[in-house]
Design a protein around this motif. Sequence first.
Motif, short mmCIF file in Angstrom:
data_model
loop_
_atom_site.label_atom_id
_atom_site.label_comp_id
_atom_site.label_asym_id
_atom_site.label_seq_id
_atom_site.Cartn_x
_atom_site.Cartn_y
_atom_site.Cartn_z
N GLN A 1 4.57 -31.83 -10.93
CA GLN A 1 5.83 -31.13 -11.16
C GLN A 1 6.53 -31.72 -12.38
OE1 GLN A 1 6.90 -28.46 -9.37
NE2 GLN A 1 4.91 -28.63 -8.39
N PRO A 2 7.24 -30.89 -13.14
CA PRO A 2 8.02 -31.43 -14.25
C PRO A 2 9.13 -32.33 -13.74
CG PRO A 2 8.45 -29.08 -13.94
CD PRO A 2 7.37 -29.45 -13.00
N SER A 3 9.60 -33.21 -14.59
CA SER A 3 10.65 -34.15 -14.21
C SER A 3 11.54 -34.43 -15.41
CB SER A 3 10.02 -35.47 -13.74
OG SER A 3 11.01 -36.45 -13.53
N THR A 4 12.82 -34.66 -15.16
CA THR A 4 13.73 -35.02 -16.25
C THR A 4 13.92 -36.53 -16.34
OG1 THR A 4 15.62 -34.70 -14.78
CG2 THR A 4 14.97 -32.83 -16.17
N GLU A 5 13.22 -37.29 -15.49
CA GLU A 5 13.34 -38.75 -15.50
C GLU A 5 12.41 -39.35 -16.55
OE1 GLU A 5 12.56 -42.54 -12.56
OE2 GLU A 5 12.92 -40.57 -11.68
N ALA B 1 5.40 -40.18 -17.86
CA ALA B 1 6.79 -39.74 -17.64
C ALA B 1 7.25 -38.86 -18.79
CB ALA B 1 7.71 -40.95 -17.47
N LEU B 2 6.85 -39.21 -20.01
CA LEU B 2 7.21 -38.39 -21.17
C LEU B 2 6.57 -37.01 -21.04
CD1 LEU B 2 8.54 -38.07 -23.94
CD2 LEU B 2 6.45 -39.05 -24.93
N LEU C 1 5.76 -35.37 -18.30
CA LEU C 1 6.46 -34.61 -17.27
C LEU C 1 7.86 -34.18 -17.74
CD1 LEU C 1 5.36 -36.65 -14.12
CD2 LEU C 1 4.44 -34.45 -14.94
N TYR C 2 8.49 -35.03 -18.52
CA TYR C 2 9.81 -34.70 -19.09
C TYR C 2 9.67 -33.51 -20.05
CZ TYR C 2 13.76 -35.03 -22.27
OH TYR C 2 14.84 -34.72 -23.05
N ILE C 3 8.69 -33.56 -20.93
CA ILE C 3 8.47 -32.46 -21.88
C ILE C 3 8.16 -31.16 -21.14
CG2 ILE C 3 6.88 -31.64 -23.67
CD1 ILE C 3 9.03 -33.68 -24.64
N TRP C 4 7.42 -31.26 -20.05
CA TRP C 4 7.09 -30.11 -19.23
C TRP C 4 8.34 -29.44 -18.66
CZ3 TRP C 4 3.62 -30.77 -14.25
CH2 TRP C 4 3.31 -29.52 -13.73
N SER C 5 9.39 -30.21 -18.45
CA SER C 5 10.61 -29.66 -17.83
C SER C 5 11.31 -28.62 -18.71
CB SER C 5 11.59 -30.79 -17.47
OG SER C 5 12.23 -31.30 -18.63
N PHE C 6 10.92 -28.52 -19.97
CA PHE C 6 11.55 -27.54 -20.88
C PHE C 6 10.84 -26.20 -20.87
CE2 PHE C 6 12.94 -31.61 -22.47
CZ PHE C 6 14.28 -31.38 -22.70
N ARG C 7 9.70 -26.10 -20.22
CA ARG C 7 8.85 -24.92 -20.28
C ARG C 7 9.57 -23.62 -19.92
NH1 ARG C 7 2.78 -25.43 -18.95
NH2 ARG C 7 3.24 -26.75 -20.70
N ASP C 8 10.44 -23.65 -18.94
CA ASP C 8 11.13 -22.43 -18.47
C ASP C 8 12.60 -22.38 -18.88
OD1 ASP C 8 8.81 -21.44 -17.20
OD2 ASP C 8 9.18 -22.75 -15.49
N ARG C 9 12.98 -23.17 -19.87
CA ARG C 9 14.37 -23.21 -20.32
C ARG C 9 14.53 -22.49 -21.64
NH1 ARG C 9 16.61 -28.96 -20.79
NH2 ARG C 9 18.19 -27.73 -21.82
N GLY C 10 15.57 -21.70 -21.74
CA GLY C 10 15.91 -21.06 -23.00
C GLY C 10 16.75 -21.99 -23.85
N ALA C 11 16.37 -22.15 -25.12
CA ALA C 11 17.13 -23.03 -26.01
C ALA C 11 16.78 -22.74 -27.46
CB ALA C 11 16.85 -24.49 -25.70
N PHE C 12 17.75 -22.88 -28.32
CA PHE C 12 17.50 -22.77 -29.75
C PHE C 12 16.74 -24.01 -30.21
CE2 PHE C 12 21.21 -19.98 -29.29
CZ PHE C 12 20.71 -18.84 -29.90
N HIS C 13 15.92 -23.87 -31.23
CA HIS C 13 15.08 -24.97 -31.72
C HIS C 13 15.91 -26.20 -32.07
CE1 HIS C 13 11.97 -21.75 -33.18
NE2 HIS C 13 12.02 -21.85 -31.87
N GLU C 14 17.03 -25.97 -32.74
CA GLU C 14 17.87 -27.08 -33.18
C GLU C 14 18.46 -27.82 -31.98
OE1 GLU C 14 17.69 -23.78 -36.14
OE2 GLU C 14 18.15 -23.85 -34.01
N ALA C 15 18.90 -27.07 -30.98
CA ALA C 15 19.52 -27.68 -29.80
C ALA C 15 18.51 -28.47 -28.98
CB ALA C 15 20.18 -26.60 -28.94
N ILE C 16 17.34 -27.93 -28.78
CA ILE C 16 16.34 -28.58 -27.93
C ILE C 16 15.83 -29.86 -28.58
CG2 ILE C 16 14.14 -27.50 -28.61
CD1 ILE C 16 15.18 -27.41 -25.05
N THR C 17 15.64 -29.84 -29.91
CA THR C 17 15.18 -31.03 -30.62
C THR C 17 16.20 -32.15 -30.49
OG1 THR C 17 13.99 -29.62 -32.19
CG2 THR C 17 14.39 -31.91 -32.85
N ASN C 18 17.45 -31.84 -30.71
CA ASN C 18 18.50 -32.86 -30.61
C ASN C 18 18.72 -33.34 -29.17
OD1 ASN C 18 19.92 -33.59 -33.25
ND2 ASN C 18 19.55 -31.39 -33.42
N GLU C 19 18.55 -32.46 -28.20
CA GLU C 19 18.67 -32.87 -26.79
C GLU C 19 17.57 -33.86 -26.41
OE1 GLU C 19 18.34 -31.00 -22.29
OE2 GLU C 19 18.77 -29.64 -23.95
#
Length: 130
Positions: A4-8, A60-61, A63-81
């Motif tokens: 499962q994806p994880s934000t940890e 962990a990295l 699984l963290y990266i996987w957590s973005f798969r179903d999220r909508g975000a602009f390229h600039e915002a997601i990179t900085n997040e």
Amino acid sequence: MSTQPSTELETFANPTPERDYTIRIRIPEFTCLCPKTGQPDFATLYLDYIPEARCVELKALKLYIWSFRDRGAFHEAITNEILSDLVRALEPRYMRLRAEFNVRGGIYTDVVAEHRAEGWTPPIPVQLPF
């Protein structure tokens, strides 16, 4: 083993904190969703960092990266997040994240975000005679 994806973001102690050295990680399967259309966006992430006390644990990295798969975000915002989350977890001396997004509508996008710890300056490169 987690499926499962994880934000940890797990970390471990830097084995050589007395030295400046660079860790380079390439993540070729990053995906998120376009916030306008809901269509998938694909990117390769290039992470370079000089650790202080902590290093990121690679599973962990992933699984963290996987957590973005179903999220909508602009390229600039997601990179900085992503950079902000990694900086918060690791407190590195230096970190650079480049997100190289695949073509969409005939346009390629690269977003580069950087962090430098307060008071840290890069070492002066040594010029070798050969």
